[in-house]
Design a protein around this motif. Structure first.
Motif, PDB file in Angstrom:
ATOM      1  N   PHE A 217       0.820  -1.207   0.000  1.00 23.84           N
ATOM      2  CA  PHE A 217       0.000   0.000   0.000  1.00 23.84           C
ATOM      3  C   PHE A 217       0.856   1.260   0.000  1.00 23.84           C
ATOM      4  O   PHE A 217       1.970   1.284   0.541  1.00 23.84           O
ATOM      5  N   LEU A 218       0.314   2.322  -0.595  1.00 26.92           N
ATOM      6  CA  LEU A 218       0.961   3.630  -0.658  1.00 26.92           C
ATOM      7  C   LEU A 218       0.092   4.621   0.120  1.00 26.92           C
ATOM      8  O   LEU A 218      -1.095   4.780  -0.175  1.00 26.92           O
ATOM      9  N   ARG A 219       0.689   5.305   1.111  1.00 26.21           N
ATOM     10  CA  ARG A 219      -0.114   6.196   1.949  1.00 26.21           C
ATOM     11  C   ARG A 219       0.520   7.582   2.097  1.00 26.21           C
ATOM     12  O   ARG A 219       0.086   8.371   2.927  1.00 26.21           O
ATOM     13  N   ASP A 220       1.512   7.871   1.295  1.00 24.05           N
ATOM     14  CA  ASP A 220       2.143   9.192   1.321  1.00 24.05           C
ATOM     15  C   ASP A 220       1.418  10.086   0.316  1.00 24.05           C
ATOM     16  O   ASP A 220       1.599   9.943  -0.901  1.00 24.05           O
ATOM     17  N   ASP A 221       0.592  10.989   0.823  1.00 23.63           N
ATOM     18  CA  ASP A 221      -0.227  11.834  -0.055  1.00 23.63           C
ATOM     19  C   ASP A 221      -0.250  13.252   0.507  1.00 23.63           C
ATOM     20  O   ASP A 221      -1.132  13.617   1.284  1.00 23.63           O
ATOM     21  N   PRO A 222       0.701  14.094   0.119  1.00 31.95           N
ATOM     22  CA  PRO A 222       0.820  15.428   0.718  1.00 31.95           C
ATOM     23  C   PRO A 222      -0.076  16.502   0.097  1.00 31.95           C
ATOM     24  O   PRO A 222      -0.008  17.662   0.524  1.00 31.95           O
ATOM     25  N   LEU A 223      -0.921  16.147  -0.889  1.00 32.56           N
ATOM     26  CA  LEU A 223      -1.737  17.169  -1.546  1.00 32.56           C
ATOM     27  C   LEU A 223      -2.626  17.883  -0.532  1.00 32.56           C
ATOM     28  O   LEU A 223      -3.334  17.250   0.260  1.00 32.56           O
ATOM     29  N   GLU A 224      -2.618  19.211  -0.551  1.00 39.38           N
ATOM     30  CA  GLU A 224      -3.451  20.000   0.354  1.00 39.38           C
ATOM     31  C   GLU A 224      -4.880  20.063  -0.171  1.00 39.38           C
ATOM     32  O   GLU A 224      -5.120  20.044  -1.377  1.00 39.38           O
ATOM     33  N   TYR A 225      -5.820  20.134   0.757  1.00 38.78           N
ATOM     34  CA  TYR A 225      -7.213  20.314   0.365  1.00 38.78           C
ATOM     35  C   TYR A 225      -7.368  21.644  -0.378  1.00 38.78           C
ATOM     36  O   TYR A 225      -6.863  22.670   0.059  1.00 38.78           O
ATOM     37  N   GLY A 226      -8.045  21.576  -1.514  1.00 38.55           N
ATOM     38  CA  GLY A 226      -8.222  22.768  -2.332  1.00 38.55           C
ATOM     39  C   GLY A 226      -7.086  23.008  -3.291  1.00 38.55           C
ATOM     40  O   GLY A 226      -7.207  23.845  -4.196  1.00 38.55           O
ATOM     41  N   GLY A 227      -5.974  22.294  -3.120  1.00 41.23           N
ATOM     42  CA  GLY A 227      -4.855  22.428  -4.037  1.00 41.23           C
ATOM     43  C   GLY A 227      -5.076  21.606  -5.296  1.00 41.23           C
ATOM     44  O   GLY A 227      -6.037  20.844  -5.408  1.00 41.23           O
ATOM     45  N   VAL A 228      -4.182  21.767  -6.250  1.00 43.35           N
ATOM     46  CA  VAL A 228      -4.282  21.050  -7.523  1.00 43.35           C
ATOM     47  C   VAL A 228      -2.969  20.334  -7.797  1.00 43.35           C
ATOM     48  O   VAL A 228      -1.905  20.943  -7.776  1.00 43.35           O
ATOM     49  N   GLU A 229      -3.049  19.034  -8.040  1.00 47.66           N
ATOM     50  CA  GLU A 229      -1.878  18.260  -8.429  1.00 47.66           C
ATOM     51  C   GLU A 229      -1.915  18.032  -9.933  1.00 47.66           C
ATOM     52  O   GLU A 229      -2.892  17.487 -10.454  1.00 47.66           O
ATOM     53  N   HIS A 230      -0.849  18.439 -10.624  1.00 51.32           N
ATOM     54  CA  HIS A 230      -0.728  18.197 -12.055  1.00 51.32           C
ATOM     55  C   HIS A 230      -0.013  16.852 -12.236  1.00 51.32           C
ATOM     56  O   HIS A 230       1.195  16.736 -12.002  1.00 51.32           O
ATOM     57  N   ILE A 231      -0.759  15.839 -12.644  1.00 53.14           N
ATOM     58  CA  ILE A 231      -0.246  14.476 -12.695  1.00 53.14           C
ATOM     59  C   ILE A 231       0.407  14.161 -14.031  1.00 53.14           C
ATOM     60  O   ILE A 231       1.463  13.536 -14.094  1.00 53.14           O
ATOM     61  N   ALA A 232      -0.219  14.580 -15.094  1.00 54.62           N
ATOM     62  CA  ALA A 232       0.248  14.334 -16.457  1.00 54.62           C
ATOM     63  C   ALA A 232      -0.381  15.399 -17.335  1.00 54.62           C
ATOM     64  O   ALA A 232      -1.307  16.097 -16.905  1.00 54.62           O
ATOM     65  N   PRO A 233       0.103  15.589 -18.553  1.00 50.82           N
ATOM     66  CA  PRO A 233      -0.548  16.564 -19.437  1.00 50.82           C
ATOM     67  C   PRO A 233      -2.044  16.275 -19.563  1.00 50.82           C
ATOM     68  O   PRO A 233      -2.446  15.170 -19.927  1.00 50.82           O
ATOM     69  N   GLY A 234      -2.846  17.237 -19.206  1.00 54.88           N
ATOM     70  CA  GLY A 234      -4.292  17.078 -19.307  1.00 54.88           C
ATOM     71  C   GLY A 234      -4.931  16.306 -18.175  1.00 54.88           C
ATOM     72  O   GLY A 234      -6.111  15.949 -18.265  1.00 54.88           O
ATOM     73  N   VAL A 235      -4.201  16.061 -17.090  1.00 54.85           N
ATOM     74  CA  VAL A 235      -4.762  15.333 -15.941  1.00 54.85           C
ATOM     75  C   VAL A 235      -4.352  16.044 -14.652  1.00 54.85           C
ATOM     76  O   VAL A 235      -3.162  16.173 -14.353  1.00 54.85           O
ATOM     77  N   ARG A 236      -5.371  16.483 -13.892  1.00 57.37           N
ATOM     78  CA  ARG A 236      -5.144  17.144 -12.608  1.00 57.37           C
ATOM     79  C   ARG A 236      -6.004  16.482 -11.530  1.00 57.37           C
ATOM     80  O   ARG A 236      -7.003  15.860 -11.830  1.00 57.37           O
ATOM     81  N   ARG A 237      -5.584  16.651 -10.276  1.00 60.77           N
ATOM     82  CA  ARG A 237      -6.328  16.079  -9.157  1.00 60.77           C
ATOM     83  C   ARG A 237      -6.624  17.159  -8.127  1.00 60.77           C
ATOM     84  O   ARG A 237      -5.752  17.958  -7.784  1.00 60.77           O
ATOM     85  N   VAL A 238      -7.859  17.134  -7.614  1.00 57.67           N
ATOM     86  CA  VAL A 238      -8.275  17.987  -6.508  1.00 57.67           C
ATOM     87  C   VAL A 238      -8.801  17.066  -5.413  1.00 57.67           C
ATOM     88  O   VAL A 238      -9.592  16.153  -5.692  1.00 57.67           O
ATOM     89  N   LEU A 239      -8.379  17.285  -4.171  1.00 52.53           N
ATOM     90  CA  LEU A 239      -8.715  16.385  -3.068  1.00 52.53           C
ATOM     91  C   LEU A 239      -9.794  17.002  -2.188  1.00 52.53           C
ATOM     92  O   LEU A 239      -9.642  18.121  -1.691  1.00 52.53           O
ATOM     93  N   CYS A 240     -10.883  16.250  -1.983  1.00 45.32           N
ATOM     94  CA  CYS A 240     -11.972  16.708  -1.128  1.00 45.32           C
ATOM     95  C   CYS A 240     -11.625  16.484   0.344  1.00 45.32           C
ATOM     96  O   CYS A 240     -11.028  15.466   0.699  1.00 45.32           O
ATOM     97  N   ASN A 241     -12.041  17.403   1.183  1.00 44.73           N
ATOM     98  CA  ASN A 241     -11.787  17.318   2.616  1.00 44.73           C
ATOM     99  C   ASN A 241     -12.878  16.477   3.291  1.00 44.73           C
ATOM    100  O   ASN A 241     -13.693  16.987   4.059  1.00 44.73           O
ATOM    101  N   ASN A 242     -12.900  15.184   2.989  1.00 36.33           N
ATOM    102  CA  ASN A 242     -13.853  14.263   3.608  1.00 36.33           C
ATOM    103  C   ASN A 242     -13.140  12.993   4.087  1.00 36.33           C
ATOM    104  O   ASN A 242     -13.475  11.882   3.696  1.00 36.33           O
ATOM    105  N   PRO A 243     -12.125  13.161   4.947  1.00 37.73           N
ATOM    106  CA  PRO A 243     -11.361  11.998   5.406  1.00 37.73           C
ATOM    107  C   PRO A 243     -12.207  11.090   6.301  1.00 37.73           C
ATOM    108  O   PRO A 243     -13.119  11.548   6.997  1.00 37.73           O
ATOM    109  N   SER A 244     -11.898   9.803   6.272  1.00 42.63           N
ATOM    110  CA  SER A 244     -12.554   8.835   7.148  1.00 42.63           C
ATOM    111  C   SER A 244     -11.770   7.532   7.104  1.00 42.63           C
ATOM    112  O   SER A 244     -10.786   7.396   6.353  1.00 42.63           O
ATOM    113  N   ALA A 245     -12.236   6.561   7.880  1.00 49.05           N
ATOM    114  CA  ALA A 245     -11.601   5.246   7.876  1.00 49.05           C
ATOM    115  C   ALA A 245     -11.769   4.535   6.540  1.00 49.05           C
ATOM    116  O   ALA A 245     -11.062   3.565   6.257  1.00 49.05           O
TER     117      ALA A 245
END
Length: 293
Positions: free
Chosen positions: A5-33
């Motif tokens: 498993f991979l659990r290192d995920d430093p993306l901030e809520y509301g931030g944008v991760e540019h993963i590849a050309p034409g692909v971005r990620r936005v993380l919702c602030n809804n953490p849970s188990a």
């Protein structure tokens, strides 16, 4: 083989991760188990043709983060991988803000009275996407892969020509998937894993519904499959030693000590395993009790 498993995920809520050309990620602030740090929303394409994949739950801050990330661009597609409440309810507000049509395999597959409290029964896609169907923008195309198991209407999406597969909750980098009957189906889940494994050479990067990106996914799929095989063997051994028994009384022998927050989910996945064994003629259900055939 333990699942790496991979659990290192430093993306901030509301931030944008540019993963590849034409692909971005936005993380919702809804953490849970069950959601790890939150739901991943992916932005595919750019300019006059942006698809939003999995807009998440009803969350005003996340909606604003999506709109801010696409400021000056046009959202033309709202795509839903499956109808769980951490993935699809946000589509309504996003569609109201953009006018974009929604795309999914279909509505939630089981009715509310069947115990699927996590299902978004209000969602109905404007466009139904079949297995192998395509969704196209100006400079991108997704191919849908019907992968039921975690959810009865679950789709993964391959971004054509890139080696990227959006694996949603069928394959997550941080944890195994919960399979909760009747909408969740362990046999279907295992078959869907095999379906993705057969794509070796086509997919080099998985982008899951929760957790960080997953490079080199094929060994990870092998580890997931072996994990499920071992779990099945433990269920059979527990039935041999403790059966006839209820699914609830088998949780301890099968899983060992658990975080109390995960006991119910473990019980649901264990029930899915028992139902699969029943379908294969290896177990028999007698009321609430289960025994080996």
């Amino acid at each position: 083989m333990n699942v790496p498993f991979l659990r290192d995920d430093p993306l901030e809520y509301g931030g944008v991760e540019h993963i590849a050309p034409g692909v971005r990620r936005v993380l919702c602030n809804n953490p849970s188990a069950f959601t790890f740090r939150g739901t991943n929303t992916y932005l595919i394409g750019g300019g006059k043709s942006v698809a939003v994949l999995d807009p998440g739950p009803e969350d005003a801050a996340h909606l604003q983060a999506i709109l801010a990330a696409t400021s000056g661009e046009t959202i033309t597609h709202v795509i839903v991988s499956h109808t769980h409440r951490d993935h699809s309810p946000g589509a309504r507000a996003l569609q109201a803000a953009t006018g974009a049509p929604s795309y999914a395999h279909g509505p939630h597959a089981t009715p509310p009275h069947d115990g699927q409290e996590g299902g978004d029964h209000a969602f109905m896609p404007d466009v139904r996407v079949p297995d192998g169907g395509s969704i196209e923008g100006a400079d991108w195309r997704l191919t849908a892969l019907f992968t039921p198991g975690h959810c009865g209407n679950h789709l993964c999406f391959a971004l054509d020509g890139t080696g990227i597969l959006f694996s949603a909750d069928h394959v997550m980098s941080w944890s195994t998937s919960v399979v909760s009957p009747p909408d969740g189906d362990m046999r279907a889940y295992r078959d869907s894993l095999a379906k993705l494994r057969a794509r070796e050479g086509q997919d080099r990067l998985y982008l899951p519904g929760h957790g960080p990106k997953l490079p080199d996914p094929m060994p990870f799929l092998d580890a997931l499959n072996l994990h499920r095989q071992k779990r099945e063997a433990r269920v059979v051994a527990a039935l041999r030693e403790h059966g006839p028994a209820t699914a609830e009384t088998l949780i301890g022998p099968v899983y060992g000590p658990l975080d109390p927050r995960l006991v119910r989910a473990a019980g649901r996945s264990l029930l899915a395993q028992l139902i699969m064994l029943e379908g294969e003629g290896a177990a028999i259900r007698e009321g609430e009790l289960w025994r080996l055939a």
